[in-house]
Design a protein around this motif. Structure first.
Motif, PDB file in Angstrom:
ATOM      1  N   GLY A  76     -50.156 -25.564   1.827  1.00  0.00           N
ATOM      2  CA  GLY A  76     -49.271 -24.414   1.687  1.00  0.00           C
ATOM      3  C   GLY A  76     -49.842 -23.162   2.319  1.00  0.00           C
ATOM      4  N   TRP A  77     -51.095 -23.262   2.779  1.00  0.00           N
ATOM      5  CA  TRP A  77     -51.730 -22.123   3.451  1.00  0.00           C
ATOM      6  C   TRP A  77     -51.796 -22.478   4.957  1.00  0.00           C
ATOM      7  CZ3 TRP A  77     -53.123 -17.724   0.828  1.00  0.00           C
ATOM      8  CH2 TRP A  77     -53.061 -17.809  -0.575  1.00  0.00           C
ATOM      9  N   TYR A  78     -50.932 -21.800   5.706  1.00  0.00           N
ATOM     10  CA  TYR A  78     -50.818 -22.098   7.133  1.00  0.00           C
ATOM     11  C   TYR A  78     -50.830 -20.793   7.937  1.00  0.00           C
ATOM     12  CZ  TYR A  78     -48.568 -26.086   4.756  1.00  0.00           C
ATOM     13  OH  TYR A  78     -48.279 -27.114   3.919  1.00  0.00           O
ATOM     14  N   TRP A  79     -51.310 -20.923   9.221  1.00  0.00           N
ATOM     15  CA  TRP A  79     -51.111 -19.826  10.165  1.00  0.00           C
ATOM     16  C   TRP A  79     -50.840 -20.431  11.539  1.00  0.00           C
ATOM     17  CZ3 TRP A  79     -54.037 -19.246  14.536  1.00  0.00           C
ATOM     18  CH2 TRP A  79     -55.292 -19.839  14.547  1.00  0.00           C
ATOM     19  N   MET A  80     -50.066 -19.695  12.306  1.00  0.00           N
ATOM     20  CA  MET A  80     -49.734 -20.165  13.659  1.00  0.00           C
ATOM     21  C   MET A  80     -49.383 -18.966  14.543  1.00  0.00           C
ATOM     22  SD  MET A  80     -45.969 -21.822  12.841  1.00  0.00           S
ATOM     23  CE  MET A  80     -46.676 -22.861  11.569  1.00  0.00           C
ATOM     24  N   ILE A  81     -49.592 -19.186  15.864  1.00  0.00           N
ATOM     25  CA  ILE A  81     -49.195 -18.195  16.866  1.00  0.00           C
ATOM     26  C   ILE A  81     -48.199 -18.880  17.796  1.00  0.00           C
ATOM     27  CG2 ILE A  81     -49.962 -16.693  18.744  1.00  0.00           C
ATOM     28  CD1 ILE A  81     -52.696 -16.561  17.426  1.00  0.00           C
ATOM     29  N   ARG A  82     -47.002 -18.299  17.895  1.00  0.00           N
ATOM     30  CA  ARG A  82     -45.958 -18.877  18.733  1.00  0.00           C
ATOM     31  C   ARG A  82     -45.223 -17.754  19.451  1.00  0.00           C
ATOM     32  NH1 ARG A  82     -42.184 -20.740  13.600  1.00  0.00           N
ATOM     33  NH2 ARG A  82     -41.537 -18.620  12.990  1.00  0.00           N
ATOM     34  N   ASP A  83     -44.456 -18.161  20.455  1.00  0.00           N
ATOM     35  CA  ASP A  83     -43.687 -17.146  21.167  1.00  0.00           C
ATOM     36  C   ASP A  83     -42.267 -17.133  20.628  1.00  0.00           C
ATOM     37  OD1 ASP A  83     -42.438 -19.395  22.167  1.00  0.00           O
ATOM     38  OD2 ASP A  83     -43.324 -19.230  24.172  1.00  0.00           O
ATOM     39  N   ALA A  84     -41.404 -16.314  21.243  1.00  0.00           N
ATOM     40  CA  ALA A  84     -40.045 -16.155  20.752  1.00  0.00           C
ATOM     41  C   ALA A  84     -39.244 -17.432  20.871  1.00  0.00           C
ATOM     42  CB  ALA A  84     -39.350 -15.018  21.498  1.00  0.00           C
ATOM     43  N   ASP A  85     -39.647 -18.338  21.760  1.00  0.00           N
ATOM     44  CA  ASP A  85     -38.927 -19.596  21.930  1.00  0.00           C
ATOM     45  C   ASP A  85     -39.377 -20.671  20.947  1.00  0.00           C
ATOM     46  OD1 ASP A  85     -37.526 -18.472  24.029  1.00  0.00           O
ATOM     47  OD2 ASP A  85     -39.054 -19.076  25.503  1.00  0.00           O
TER      48      ASP A  85
ATOM     49  N   VAL B  28     -47.654 -15.900  12.411  1.00  0.00           N
ATOM     50  CA  VAL B  28     -47.071 -16.301  11.125  1.00  0.00           C
ATOM     51  C   VAL B  28     -48.187 -16.792  10.198  1.00  0.00           C
ATOM     52  CG1 VAL B  28     -45.402 -17.800   9.967  1.00  0.00           C
ATOM     53  CG2 VAL B  28     -44.929 -16.953  12.276  1.00  0.00           C
ATOM     54  N   VAL B  29     -48.224 -16.267   8.989  1.00  0.00           N
ATOM     55  CA  VAL B  29     -49.178 -16.684   7.958  1.00  0.00           C
ATOM     56  C   VAL B  29     -48.390 -16.974   6.679  1.00  0.00           C
ATOM     57  CG1 VAL B  29     -51.211 -16.093   6.622  1.00  0.00           C
ATOM     58  CG2 VAL B  29     -50.989 -15.266   8.976  1.00  0.00           C
ATOM     59  N   THR B  30     -48.694 -18.100   6.031  1.00  0.00           N
ATOM     60  CA  THR B  30     -48.018 -18.456   4.768  1.00  0.00           C
ATOM     61  C   THR B  30     -49.044 -18.642   3.664  1.00  0.00           C
ATOM     62  OG1 THR B  30     -48.077 -20.851   5.074  1.00  0.00           O
ATOM     63  CG2 THR B  30     -46.239 -19.658   6.102  1.00  0.00           C
ATOM     64  N   GLY B  31     -48.593 -18.395   2.444  1.00  0.00           N
ATOM     65  CA  GLY B  31     -49.418 -18.616   1.248  1.00  0.00           C
ATOM     66  C   GLY B  31     -48.666 -19.489   0.256  1.00  0.00           C
ATOM     67  N   ASN B  32     -49.409 -20.233  -0.539  1.00  0.00           N
ATOM     68  CA  ASN B  32     -48.811 -21.165  -1.495  1.00  0.00           C
ATOM     69  C   ASN B  32     -48.291 -20.393  -2.706  1.00  0.00           C
ATOM     70  OD1 ASN B  32     -48.195 -23.231  -3.322  1.00  0.00           O
ATOM     71  ND2 ASN B  32     -49.803 -24.554  -2.473  1.00  0.00           N
ATOM     72  N   LEU B  33     -46.971 -20.201  -2.776  1.00  0.00           N
ATOM     73  CA  LEU B  33     -46.355 -19.499  -3.917  1.00  0.00           C
ATOM     74  C   LEU B  33     -46.211 -20.409  -5.122  1.00  0.00           C
ATOM     75  CD1 LEU B  33     -45.201 -16.740  -4.694  1.00  0.00           C
ATOM     76  CD2 LEU B  33     -42.954 -17.538  -3.909  1.00  0.00           C
ATOM     77  N   SER B  34     -46.161 -21.716  -4.910  1.00  0.00           N
ATOM     78  CA  SER B  34     -46.037 -22.661  -6.030  1.00  0.00           C
ATOM     79  C   SER B  34     -47.253 -22.597  -6.943  1.00  0.00           C
ATOM     80  CB  SER B  34     -45.856 -24.086  -5.505  1.00  0.00           C
ATOM     81  OG  SER B  34     -44.625 -24.217  -4.809  1.00  0.00           O
ATOM     82  N   GLU B  35     -48.457 -22.384  -6.329  1.00  0.00           N
ATOM     83  CA  GLU B  35     -49.659 -22.245  -7.150  1.00  0.00           C
ATOM     84  C   GLU B  35     -49.540 -21.063  -8.093  1.00  0.00           C
ATOM     85  OE1 GLU B  35     -52.913 -21.925  -4.502  1.00  0.00           O
ATOM     86  OE2 GLU B  35     -52.958 -24.060  -3.981  1.00  0.00           O
ATOM     87  N   ILE B  36     -48.989 -19.971  -7.574  1.00  0.00           N
ATOM     88  CA  ILE B  36     -48.825 -18.782  -8.408  1.00  0.00           C
ATOM     89  C   ILE B  36     -47.838 -19.056  -9.544  1.00  0.00           C
ATOM     90  CG2 ILE B  36     -47.935 -16.421  -8.422  1.00  0.00           C
ATOM     91  CD1 ILE B  36     -49.171 -16.034  -5.714  1.00  0.00           C
ATOM     92  N   LEU B  37     -46.741 -19.743  -9.234  1.00  0.00           N
ATOM     93  CA  LEU B  37     -45.753 -20.058 -10.271  1.00  0.00           C
ATOM     94  C   LEU B  37     -46.360 -20.943 -11.350  1.00  0.00           C
ATOM     95  CD1 LEU B  37     -42.601 -20.709  -8.041  1.00  0.00           C
ATOM     96  CD2 LEU B  37     -43.215 -18.631  -9.293  1.00  0.00           C
ATOM     97  N   GLU B  38     -47.232 -21.906 -10.937  1.00  0.00           N
ATOM     98  CA  GLU B  38     -47.903 -22.745 -11.922  1.00  0.00           C
ATOM     99  C   GLU B  38     -48.857 -21.918 -12.787  1.00  0.00           C
ATOM    100  OE1 GLU B  38     -49.801 -25.839  -9.808  1.00  0.00           O
ATOM    101  OE2 GLU B  38     -47.935 -26.830  -9.189  1.00  0.00           O
ATOM    102  N   LEU B  39     -49.568 -20.993 -12.153  1.00  0.00           N
ATOM    103  CA  LEU B  39     -50.455 -20.119 -12.930  1.00  0.00           C
ATOM    104  C   LEU B  39     -49.676 -19.265 -13.915  1.00  0.00           C
ATOM    105  CD1 LEU B  39     -52.938 -18.924 -10.132  1.00  0.00           C
ATOM    106  CD2 LEU B  39     -53.417 -20.497 -12.020  1.00  0.00           C
ATOM    107  N   VAL B  40     -48.509 -18.791 -13.466  1.00  0.00           N
ATOM    108  CA  VAL B  40     -47.677 -17.966 -14.355  1.00  0.00           C
ATOM    109  C   VAL B  40     -47.180 -18.782 -15.548  1.00  0.00           C
ATOM    110  CG1 VAL B  40     -45.504 -16.698 -14.515  1.00  0.00           C
ATOM    111  CG2 VAL B  40     -47.003 -16.342 -12.555  1.00  0.00           C
ATOM    112  N   GLU B  41     -46.755 -20.026 -15.298  1.00  0.00           N
ATOM    113  CA  GLU B  41     -46.294 -20.884 -16.387  1.00  0.00           C
ATOM    114  C   GLU B  41     -47.416 -21.161 -17.376  1.00  0.00           C
ATOM    115  OE1 GLU B  41     -43.324 -21.975 -17.235  1.00  0.00           O
ATOM    116  OE2 GLU B  41     -42.468 -20.770 -15.602  1.00  0.00           O
ATOM    117  N   GLY B  42     -48.616 -21.453 -16.854  1.00  0.00           N
ATOM    118  CA  GLY B  42     -49.746 -21.672 -17.745  1.00  0.00           C
ATOM    119  C   GLY B  42     -50.082 -20.430 -18.546  1.00  0.00           C
TER     120      GLY B  42
END
Length: 458
Positions: free
Chosen positions: A80-89, A146-160
């Motif tokens: 869930g933790w990703y980064w990438m460099i891409r162009d407009a296409d 583009v950089v992404t973070g795992n939001l599901s981990e946060i939701l699990e922490l919140v539930e706990g």
């Protein structure tokens, strides 16, 4: 009429508000924790975007190996933790080793003041992601970092965190509920003491409400004492007025009776008869005033067991041919709440009548029972005499009514008993006895147990 408990009402009211407050607190804390984690994730992603942007601008080559993120989470596939460099296409130039089999769609809408776009999406593995995208221009091309973070981990922490929060708040709620019950109990203790003081007055242990009370209920104690004083004064005044009136009439009536007795004729006979009736009425009301004065005195009680033992011994001497069986009660029998002489008069009249009408066998039993008005002392006297029908049982309770004029007496005994019973708030019932004769049930108010000596053998 009783309507629940003040302490219980206070407890349930405070407990209800406590539950609402703790539940609201739990959701509030969970929301604050969720916001804090989400803000922390956003800050982390912003930092990674800025690091990648700086590396791209520094190297000028999106394919450079020097463009990387040191966070090890970006090295695990499907993390869930990703980064990438891409162009407009959508052509990829560089990416993290965690990007395996996923594609982050391009985000629509205008960028913010810092040229970024943010969104929440789901990857191909069902993991919820927070995405941060920034556009960087290196002539002649424009790139998207583009950089992404795992939001599901946060939701699990919140539930706990939510579960743990409600467990802790539940424990706190139980402790606060116990404290609320203790506070309610201590807050009601002065009222309990006031109730005990009033009961002591009613039971004959005190003539006034005593003790020190908080200022909220101290006026109530004072009003009760004032009511007691006022009641005594009113009864005393009424008794004196009835007594004065009756004594004032006795002399004129005696004069009329004497004058009529010395004359002859119909008029004298009528005057003599009516004066006798008036004299009887005056005596009756004097007796009632005397009874009212005796029973209105607060603070008297009598040992019913000892009184019945004494009456049984006396009646055995007066009626030697009658066998009187007295069933001894246990030591927990309550006392009579009233004057000892009144109990002797009531029980003595009933026992004497039973001995007169019996065929040699009389039974006496003492017990206690519960009623709507509280505990009552129950005196049962039965005999093996002829008994009474229901109609005759009603007649003998009337003043002066006698079913057999051959038996000595004035006919006022049962009526005097009935008046005393009414004054004390008791009851008198005439029924068929198991011995074949009359069963008399006398119910009277009881006082607290106290100082009861062991009865002697009857």
């Amino acid at each position: 009429m009783r309507k629940g408990s003040i302490a219980a009402s206070l407890f349930w009211l405070s407990a209800g508000w406590l539950v609402v407050a703790l539940v609201a607190t739990g959701f509030l804390l969970t929301d604050l924790y969720s916001r804090a984690l989400d803000n922390s994730l956003a800050d982390s992603l912003d930092f990674q975007v800025e690091s990648l942007t700086a590396a791209l601008l520094e190297t000028g080559d999106p394919l450079s190996d020097e463009i990387r993120v040191t966070d090890p989470r970006f090295d695990r596939p499907r993390s869930g933790w990703y980064w990438m460099i891409r162009d407009a296409d959508g052509t990829l130039y560089n990416l993290s080793t965690s990007v395996v089999g996923i594609d982050v769609p391009a985000m629509m809408g205008p960028p913010d003041a810092r040229g970024r776009r943010t969104a929440i999406v789901d990857d191909a593995f069902g993991t919820r992601l927070r995405v941060v995208e920034r556009t960087v221009t290196l002539a002649p091309r424009t790139y998207q970092i583009v950089v992404t973070g795992n939001l599901s981990e946060i939701l699990e922490l919140v539930e706990g965190f939510r579960g743990q929060t409600f467990i802790v708040l539940g424990a706190v709620g139980v402790m606060l509920a116990i404290m609320s019950a203790i506070v309610a109990r201590f807050a009601m203790r002065p009222i309990s003491r006031l109730s005990q003081a009033i009961e002591s007055v009613r039971e004959g242990e005190s003539v006034a409400v005593t003790g020190t009370y908080p200022r909220e209920i101290a006026p109530l104690a004072e009003e009760v004492n004032e009511l007691l004083r006022s009641n005594v004064q009113i009864i005393e005044r009424a008794r004196n007025q009835v007594g004065n009136l009756a004594h004032g009439l006795k002399t004129p009536i005696a004069v009329l009776r004497n004058e009529a007795a010395s004359k002859k004729g119909a008029l004298a006979d009528v005057v003599l008869a009516e004066s006798e009736k008036m004299s009887s009425m005056v005596s009756t009301y004097l007796e009632r005033a005397r009874l009212a004065a005796r029973t209105s005195v607060v603070g008297k009680k009598a040992d019913s067991t000892m009184i019945m033992l004494r009456l049984t011994r006396v009646m055995r001497k007066i009626h030697p041919g009658v066998t009187i069986a007295f069933q001894r009660p246990d030591a927990s029998l309550p006392w009579f709440r009233g004057d000892e002489a009144d109990l002797e008069e009531m029980a003595g009249n009933l026992l004497d009548n039973a001995c007169k009408w019996s065929k040699g066998q009389v039974g006496v039993r003492l017990s206690s029972e519960r009623s709507d008005t509280g505990a009552m002392l129950l005196i049962r006297i039965d005999d093996n005499g002829p008994g009474l029908s229901e109609e005759d049982a009603q007649k003998v309770l009337r003043r002066g009514v006698r079913l057999d004029e051959k038996t000595p007496g004035s006919g006022l005994g049962l009526d005097i008993v009935k008046e005393l019973v009414d004054v004390y708030g008791g009851s008198l019932a005439l029924k068929r006895s198991a011995l074949g004769g009359l069963l008399v049930e006398l119910r009277l108010p009881t006082a607290r147990l106290g100082g009861i000596s062991k009865p002697a053998a009857a």
